[in-house]
Design a protein around this motif. Structure first.
Motif, PDB file in Angstrom:
ATOM      1  N   GLY A   1      93.377 -79.571 108.842  1.00  0.00           N
ATOM      2  CA  GLY A   1      94.072 -80.857 108.807  1.00  0.00           C
ATOM      3  C   GLY A   1      93.832 -81.659 110.073  1.00  0.00           C
ATOM      4  N   GLY A   2      93.837 -80.984 111.216  1.00  0.00           N
ATOM      5  CA  GLY A   2      93.557 -81.658 112.483  1.00  0.00           C
ATOM      6  C   GLY A   2      92.151 -82.211 112.537  1.00  0.00           C
ATOM      7  N   VAL A   3      91.194 -81.432 112.066  1.00  0.00           N
ATOM      8  CA  VAL A   3      89.800 -81.887 112.025  1.00  0.00           C
ATOM      9  C   VAL A   3      89.673 -83.097 111.103  1.00  0.00           C
ATOM     10  N   ALA A   4      90.299 -83.034 109.934  1.00  0.00           N
ATOM     11  CA  ALA A   4      90.240 -84.158 108.990  1.00  0.00           C
ATOM     12  C   ALA A   4      90.883 -85.405 109.597  1.00  0.00           C
ATOM     13  N   ALA A   5      91.994 -85.234 110.307  1.00  0.00           N
ATOM     14  CA  ALA A   5      92.652 -86.386 110.939  1.00  0.00           C
ATOM     15  C   ALA A   5      91.746 -87.011 112.001  1.00  0.00           C
ATOM     16  N   GLN A   6      91.071 -86.174 112.795  1.00  0.00           N
ATOM     17  CA  GLN A   6      90.139 -86.708 113.793  1.00  0.00           C
ATOM     18  C   GLN A   6      89.002 -87.469 113.127  1.00  0.00           C
ATOM     19  N   GLN A   7      88.464 -86.924 112.056  1.00  0.00           N
ATOM     20  CA  GLN A   7      87.374 -87.598 111.351  1.00  0.00           C
ATOM     21  C   GLN A   7      87.845 -88.932 110.780  1.00  0.00           C
ATOM     22  N   ARG A   8      89.074 -88.966 110.265  1.00  0.00           N
ATOM     23  CA  ARG A   8      89.610 -90.225 109.728  1.00  0.00           C
ATOM     24  C   ARG A   8      89.778 -91.243 110.846  1.00  0.00           C
ATOM     25  N   ILE A   9      90.312 -90.837 111.986  1.00  0.00           N
ATOM     26  CA  ILE A   9      90.477 -91.751 113.119  1.00  0.00           C
ATOM     27  C   ILE A   9      89.119 -92.288 113.557  1.00  0.00           C
ATOM     28  N   LEU A  10      88.128 -91.409 113.677  1.00  0.00           N
ATOM     29  CA  LEU A  10      86.793 -91.852 114.086  1.00  0.00           C
ATOM     30  C   LEU A  10      86.189 -92.819 113.074  1.00  0.00           C
ATOM     31  N   SER A  11      86.418 -92.584 111.797  1.00  0.00           N
ATOM     32  CA  SER A  11      85.875 -93.511 110.793  1.00  0.00           C
ATOM     33  C   SER A  11      86.534 -94.880 110.919  1.00  0.00           C
ATOM     34  N   LEU A  12      87.838 -94.902 111.202  1.00  0.00           N
ATOM     35  CA  LEU A  12      88.529 -96.186 111.368  1.00  0.00           C
ATOM     36  C   LEU A  12      88.040 -96.926 112.614  1.00  0.00           C
ATOM     37  N   LEU A  13      87.697 -96.166 113.662  1.00  0.00           N
ATOM     38  CA  LEU A  13      87.240 -96.774 114.910  1.00  0.00           C
ATOM     39  C   LEU A  13      85.775 -97.194 114.869  1.00  0.00           C
ATOM     40  N   ALA A  14      84.947 -96.423 114.173  1.00  0.00           N
ATOM     41  CA  ALA A  14      83.504 -96.593 114.318  1.00  0.00           C
ATOM     42  C   ALA A  14      82.767 -97.125 113.104  1.00  0.00           C
ATOM     43  N   LEU A  15      83.313 -96.940 111.910  1.00  0.00           N
ATOM     44  CA  LEU A  15      82.559 -97.312 110.716  1.00  0.00           C
ATOM     45  C   LEU A  15      82.958 -98.683 110.206  1.00  0.00           C
ATOM     46  N   PRO A  16      81.981 -99.454 109.727  1.00  0.00           N
ATOM     47  CA  PRO A  16      82.335-100.717 109.067  1.00  0.00           C
ATOM     48  C   PRO A  16      83.077-100.441 107.759  1.00  0.00           C
ATOM     49  N   ALA A  17      83.762-101.460 107.272  1.00  0.00           N
ATOM     50  CA  ALA A  17      84.609-101.322 106.083  1.00  0.00           C
ATOM     51  C   ALA A  17      83.852-100.740 104.896  1.00  0.00           C
ATOM     52  N   ARG A  18      82.621-101.204 104.645  1.00  0.00           N
ATOM     53  CA  ARG A  18      81.859-100.699 103.499  1.00  0.00           C
ATOM     54  C   ARG A  18      81.639 -99.195 103.610  1.00  0.00           C
ATOM     55  N   GLU A  19      81.285 -98.713 104.793  1.00  0.00           N
ATOM     56  CA  GLU A  19      81.037 -97.274 104.962  1.00  0.00           C
ATOM     57  C   GLU A  19      82.328 -96.467 104.820  1.00  0.00           C
ATOM     58  N   ARG A  20      83.461 -97.007 105.292  1.00  0.00           N
ATOM     59  CA  ARG A  20      84.743 -96.317 105.105  1.00  0.00           C
ATOM     60  C   ARG A  20      85.084 -96.222 103.625  1.00  0.00           C
ATOM     61  N   TYR A  21      84.813 -97.307 102.899  1.00  0.00           N
ATOM     62  CA  TYR A  21      85.066 -97.327 101.458  1.00  0.00           C
ATOM     63  C   TYR A  21      84.173 -96.314 100.736  1.00  0.00           C
ATOM     64  N   GLU A  22      82.889 -96.296 101.072  1.00  0.00           N
ATOM     65  CA  GLU A  22      81.961 -95.345 100.438  1.00  0.00           C
ATOM     66  C   GLU A  22      82.331 -93.901 100.769  1.00  0.00           C
ATOM     67  N   LEU A  23      82.775 -93.654 101.996  1.00  0.00           N
ATOM     68  CA  LEU A  23      83.220 -92.316 102.384  1.00  0.00           C
ATOM     69  C   LEU A  23      84.433 -91.897 101.556  1.00  0.00           C
ATOM     70  N   LEU A  24      85.370 -92.813 101.367  1.00  0.00           N
ATOM     71  CA  LEU A  24      86.539 -92.529 100.543  1.00  0.00           C
ATOM     72  C   LEU A  24      86.120 -92.150  99.124  1.00  0.00           C
ATOM     73  N   LEU A  25      85.180 -92.892  98.557  1.00  0.00           N
ATOM     74  CA  LEU A  25      84.724 -92.599  97.189  1.00  0.00           C
ATOM     75  C   LEU A  25      84.042 -91.237  97.101  1.00  0.00           C
ATOM     76  N   ARG A  26      83.316 -90.852  98.133  1.00  0.00           N
ATOM     77  CA  ARG A  26      82.672 -89.530  98.137  1.00  0.00           C
ATOM     78  C   ARG A  26      83.695 -88.408  98.292  1.00  0.00           C
ATOM     79  N   GLN A  27      84.655 -88.613  99.173  1.00  0.00           N
ATOM     80  CA  GLN A  27      85.637 -87.563  99.436  1.00  0.00           C
ATOM     81  C   GLN A  27      86.676 -87.445  98.329  1.00  0.00           C
TER      82      GLN A  27
END
Length: 193
Positions: free
Chosen positions: A132-158
């Motif tokens: 859970g901690g690892v997943a939370a870190q990955q989510r924080i990094l995606s919010l900080l570093a990824l553009p909206a389209r990539e965050r959306y595509e990541l959500l669809l994959r996960q």
């Protein structure tokens, strides 16, 4: 329904029938209706939850009154305001049903009992909290570093089925974008009306 919990636990640790009976004795099965709260901000957190059926959202409301979706939890997920649960402090997050939901609730005394008396359960929770901690870190990094389209595509994959279960407004709050931005990103027919 106890079998679903047992199978989930045994993906990480083996349990005898006697050990599982001890585990199950610490849990309470609960049913909630759509829109009901399991946890409200400011209240004491009495349990963490294993989701048997349904869908939950974990939300933080900021000082300006904006709701930020921290996570969604569906079948075979654990959810709660873990910081408030473990410290027995008032909740800073709210946990609400998006669908009729069935859970197993585990009070802190039960969690402590299991960790003290069944070493494999201490291992189980260590693995779950670490993941859970690892997943939370990955989510924080995606919010900080990824553009909206990539965050959306990541959500669809996960979480490929989530767009069929959650409104665009909630998905936008989870992704940290406006509903309009999400509409531009979304494929036609991907969301319920």
């Amino acid at each position: 329904m106890p079998q679903q919990l047992r199978e989930h636990l045994e993906q990480i640790v083996p349990l005898t029938d006697e050990e599982f009976a001890l585990v199950l004795a610490q849990f309470t099965r609960r049913q909630f209706r759509k829109h009901e709260f399991l946890i409200r901000e400011g209240e004491r957190v009495r349990e963490m939850y294993f989701v048997l059926k349904g869908l939950l959202k974990l939300v933080h409301t900021d000082a300006a009154g904006r709701a930020h979706v921290v996570s969604f939890a569906s079948e075979d997920w654990w959810e709660g305001d873990f910081a408030a649960y473990l410290a027995q402090t008032p909740a800073t997050l709210a946990l609400q049903c998006l669908e009729d939901t069935a859970v197993w609730g585990l009070p802190l005394a039960g969690y402590d009992y299991l960790c003290r008396h069944l070493p494999q359960m201490a291992r189980f929770f260590l693995v779950k909290f670490t993941r859970g901690g690892v997943a939370a870190q990955q989510r924080i990094l995606s919010l900080l570093a990824l553009p909206a389209r990539e965050r959306y595509e990541l959500l669809l994959r996960q979480y490929p089925t989530l767009p069929q279960r959650v409104s665009k407004t909630l998905l936008a709050a989870y992704l940290g974008v406006s509903r309009e931005t999400l509409s531009r990103l979304a494929e036609p027919g991907r969301f319920p009306k």
